[in-house]
Design a protein around this motif. Structure first.
Motif, PDB file in Angstrom:
ATOM      1  N   PHE A 150     -57.268 -30.850 -77.257  1.00 42.94           N
ATOM      2  CA  PHE A 150     -56.073 -30.069 -76.928  1.00 42.94           C
ATOM      3  C   PHE A 150     -56.050 -29.584 -75.485  1.00 42.94           C
ATOM      4  CE2 PHE A 150     -59.175 -27.096 -78.707  1.00 42.94           C
ATOM      5  CZ  PHE A 150     -59.190 -26.081 -77.755  1.00 42.94           C
ATOM      6  N   ALA A 151     -57.225 -29.492 -74.838  1.00 44.71           N
ATOM      7  CA  ALA A 151     -57.255 -28.985 -73.465  1.00 44.71           C
ATOM      8  C   ALA A 151     -56.909 -30.058 -72.442  1.00 44.71           C
ATOM      9  CB  ALA A 151     -58.623 -28.394 -73.154  1.00 44.71           C
ATOM     10  N   ASN A 152     -57.213 -31.327 -72.762  1.00 42.82           N
ATOM     11  CA  ASN A 152     -56.913 -32.459 -71.865  1.00 42.82           C
ATOM     12  C   ASN A 152     -57.494 -32.286 -70.471  1.00 42.82           C
ATOM     13  OD1 ASN A 152     -53.849 -32.469 -73.525  1.00 42.82           O
ATOM     14  ND2 ASN A 152     -55.310 -34.127 -73.703  1.00 42.82           N
ATOM     15  N   LEU A 153     -58.721 -31.779 -70.397  1.00 47.15           N
ATOM     16  CA  LEU A 153     -59.392 -31.592 -69.115  1.00 47.15           C
ATOM     17  C   LEU A 153     -60.815 -32.122 -69.192  1.00 47.15           C
ATOM     18  CD1 LEU A 153     -58.315 -27.969 -68.098  1.00 47.15           C
ATOM     19  CD2 LEU A 153     -57.718 -30.069 -66.880  1.00 47.15           C
ATOM     20  N   SER A 154     -61.281 -32.681 -68.089  1.00 47.20           N
ATOM     21  CA  SER A 154     -62.654 -33.168 -68.015  1.00 47.20           C
ATOM     22  C   SER A 154     -63.636 -32.006 -68.007  1.00 47.20           C
ATOM     23  CB  SER A 154     -62.838 -34.009 -66.746  1.00 47.20           C
ATOM     24  OG  SER A 154     -64.203 -34.307 -66.542  1.00 47.20           O
ATOM     25  N   VAL A 155     -64.827 -32.259 -68.545  1.00 42.09           N
ATOM     26  CA  VAL A 155     -65.883 -31.244 -68.494  1.00 42.09           C
ATOM     27  C   VAL A 155     -67.138 -31.764 -67.798  1.00 42.09           C
ATOM     28  CG1 VAL A 155     -65.117 -30.003 -70.555  1.00 42.09           C
ATOM     29  CG2 VAL A 155     -66.715 -31.923 -70.790  1.00 42.09           C
ATOM     30  N   SER A 156     -67.198 -33.074 -67.517  1.00 43.18           N
ATOM     31  CA  SER A 156     -68.437 -33.649 -66.988  1.00 43.18           C
ATOM     32  C   SER A 156     -68.462 -33.740 -65.473  1.00 43.18           C
ATOM     33  CB  SER A 156     -68.662 -35.055 -67.582  1.00 43.18           C
ATOM     34  OG  SER A 156     -67.709 -35.968 -67.070  1.00 43.18           O
TER      35      SER A 156
ATOM     36  N   LEU B 287     -56.462 -30.489 -59.788  1.00 44.58           N
ATOM     37  CA  LEU B 287     -55.545 -29.789 -60.682  1.00 44.58           C
ATOM     38  C   LEU B 287     -55.492 -28.301 -60.348  1.00 44.58           C
ATOM     39  CD1 LEU B 287     -56.496 -31.492 -64.073  1.00 44.58           C
ATOM     40  CD2 LEU B 287     -54.404 -31.840 -62.747  1.00 44.58           C
ATOM     41  N   PHE B 288     -56.630 -27.740 -59.994  1.00 48.40           N
ATOM     42  CA  PHE B 288     -56.705 -26.325 -59.607  1.00 48.40           C
ATOM     43  C   PHE B 288     -55.864 -26.076 -58.353  1.00 48.40           C
ATOM     44  CE2 PHE B 288     -59.051 -22.883 -57.346  1.00 48.40           C
ATOM     45  CZ  PHE B 288     -58.852 -21.867 -58.266  1.00 48.40           C
ATOM     46  N   ALA B 289     -55.985 -26.980 -57.380  1.00 48.18           N
ATOM     47  CA  ALA B 289     -55.206 -26.849 -56.150  1.00 48.18           C
ATOM     48  C   ALA B 289     -53.708 -26.971 -56.430  1.00 48.18           C
ATOM     49  CB  ALA B 289     -55.647 -27.903 -55.136  1.00 48.18           C
ATOM     50  N   SER B 290     -53.357 -27.901 -57.334  1.00 45.44           N
ATOM     51  CA  SER B 290     -51.947 -28.061 -57.695  1.00 45.44           C
ATOM     52  C   SER B 290     -51.410 -26.807 -58.372  1.00 45.44           C
ATOM     53  CB  SER B 290     -51.780 -29.262 -58.625  1.00 45.44           C
ATOM     54  OG  SER B 290     -52.184 -30.457 -57.995  1.00 45.44           O
ATOM     55  N   ALA B 291     -52.235 -26.196 -59.220  1.00 42.93           N
ATOM     56  CA  ALA B 291     -51.819 -24.963 -59.887  1.00 42.93           C
ATOM     57  C   ALA B 291     -51.573 -23.850 -58.877  1.00 42.93           C
ATOM     58  CB  ALA B 291     -52.882 -24.542 -60.900  1.00 42.93           C
TER      59      ALA B 291
ATOM     60  N   ILE C 194     -54.391 -21.653 -63.088  1.00 45.24           N
ATOM     61  CA  ILE C 194     -55.348 -21.217 -62.071  1.00 45.24           C
ATOM     62  C   ILE C 194     -56.542 -20.540 -62.729  1.00 45.24           C
ATOM     63  CG2 ILE C 194     -55.728 -19.574 -60.184  1.00 45.24           C
ATOM     64  CD1 ILE C 194     -52.829 -20.101 -59.323  1.00 45.24           C
ATOM     65  N   LEU C 195     -56.259 -19.644 -63.654  1.00 42.72           N
ATOM     66  CA  LEU C 195     -57.337 -18.893 -64.304  1.00 42.72           C
ATOM     67  C   LEU C 195     -58.187 -19.805 -65.193  1.00 42.72           C
ATOM     68  CD1 LEU C 195     -55.433 -15.622 -65.294  1.00 42.72           C
ATOM     69  CD2 LEU C 195     -57.062 -15.942 -63.419  1.00 42.72           C
ATOM     70  N   TYR C 196     -57.530 -20.664 -65.971  1.00 44.02           N
ATOM     71  CA  TYR C 196     -58.275 -21.486 -66.915  1.00 44.02           C
ATOM     72  C   TYR C 196     -59.084 -22.570 -66.220  1.00 44.02           C
ATOM     73  CZ  TYR C 196     -59.551 -24.387 -70.802  1.00 44.02           C
ATOM     74  OH  TYR C 196     -60.282 -25.109 -71.696  1.00 44.02           O
ATOM     75  N   ILE C 197     -58.440 -23.303 -65.293  1.00 42.12           N
ATOM     76  CA  ILE C 197     -59.173 -24.368 -64.598  1.00 42.12           C
ATOM     77  C   ILE C 197     -60.244 -23.759 -63.693  1.00 42.12           C
ATOM     78  CG2 ILE C 197     -58.980 -26.341 -63.034  1.00 42.12           C
ATOM     79  CD1 ILE C 197     -56.126 -26.711 -64.006  1.00 42.12           C
ATOM     80  N   GLY C 198     -59.940 -22.616 -63.086  1.00 39.66           N
ATOM     81  CA  GLY C 198     -60.948 -21.928 -62.280  1.00 39.66           C
ATOM     82  C   GLY C 198     -62.160 -21.551 -63.112  1.00 39.66           C
ATOM     83  N   ALA C 199     -61.914 -21.071 -64.345  1.00 33.89           N
ATOM     84  CA  ALA C 199     -63.021 -20.738 -65.241  1.00 33.89           C
ATOM     85  C   ALA C 199     -63.815 -21.977 -65.619  1.00 33.89           C
ATOM     86  CB  ALA C 199     -62.482 -20.055 -66.496  1.00 33.89           C
ATOM     87  N   LEU C 200     -63.117 -23.102 -65.768  1.00 36.98           N
ATOM     88  CA  LEU C 200     -63.796 -24.359 -66.102  1.00 36.98           C
ATOM     89  C   LEU C 200     -64.722 -24.795 -64.971  1.00 36.98           C
ATOM     90  CD1 LEU C 200     -63.779 -26.548 -68.389  1.00 36.98           C
ATOM     91  CD2 LEU C 200     -62.122 -27.776 -66.999  1.00 36.98           C
TER      92      LEU C 200
END
Length: 232
Positions: free
Chosen positions: A31-37, A45-49, A58-64
């Motif tokens: 459901f998150a559709n984001l890489s973790v590796s 994606l963070f820069a685009s946000a 920004i908050l979620y990808i930054g936390a990732l």
């Protein structure tokens, strides 16, 4: 440059790359559709946000991104910068990674975004741990630098220059194992959802057990070092 690695590192790097590929594909298909590796795509994606002032992203990808970094910090804290040898510290790091993957699996089952952060931390820990294994030559959770190194080596070989064939062979093994793990992760996610994570959890736990057993029963071994020239 390392030109020869012990077999336990060859096997360890291969199975951990397979595990990381499986974890990353399950995270991407979830459901998150984001890489973790790895972090490169997530930084974009963070820069685009930031450009679109998407505060939630920004908050979620930054936390990732910080979670991956935290895993690498944890690896450095546990393992340190000691010369490569069989020892309990790497086993502890593997058990920590397995624990993070179990936490991630449980959180994913609750449809909790924190599961993505736990998986990213596990990958950050593994990547930093294996970088310590091989003198920062090999990464097992992403393939960008690895593919670049392989391409450069092949180019040098085509130009008639000498290359480290064992290193190139090991890099190719990591590449194919990560890809294979991704295939398995995608297939299992389509069948059992986040139950696909049970495969990398089992792999990492088994690796930790075997590593600790080897540490207790095999003589201490270090990576071969280049001989220093004696000064007269």
């Amino acid at each position: 440059m390392i030109t020869k690695l012990p077999k336990w590192i060859l096997w360890g790097g291969a199975v951990l790359a397979f595990s990381a590929g499986c974890v990353n594909t399950a995270a991407l298909m979830g459901f998150a559709n984001l890489s973790v590796s790895h972090v490169t795509g997530n930084v974009s994606l963070f820069a685009s946000a930031i450009a679109y002032l998407d505060v939630h992203s920004i908050l979620y990808i930054g936390a990732l991104l910080l979670s991956f970094l935290a895993g690498a910090v944890l690896s450095g804290f546990v393992i340190g910068q000691a010369p490569l040898k069989l020892g309990k510290r790497y086993g502890r790091a593997l058990y920590l990674e397995a624990f993070l993957l179990v936490v991630s699996y449980w959180l994913y089952q609750q449809h909790d975004y924190l599961g993505q952060l736990a998986a990213a931390m596990a990958c950050g820990l593994q990547n930093a741990m294996v970088a310590t294994y091989s003198g920062a030559v090999i990464r097992t959770t992403h393939l960008t630098g690895l593919t670049s190194d392989m391409g450069a080596a092949i180019g040098n070989w085509l130009a008639g220059r000498s290359i480290s064939k064992p290193t190139l062979g090991f890099q190719a093994i990591i590449w194919y194992c990560f890809c294979g793990g991704s295939v398995v992760g995608a297939f299992l996610y389509a069948k059992v959802g986040y139950g696909a994570l049970l495969v990398p959890i089992t792999i990492v736990l088994t690796a930790a057990f075997i590593y600790n057993y080897a540490s207790d029963h095999l003589p201490e071994k270090r990576l071969p070092r280049h001989k220093k020239r004696s000064s007269s």
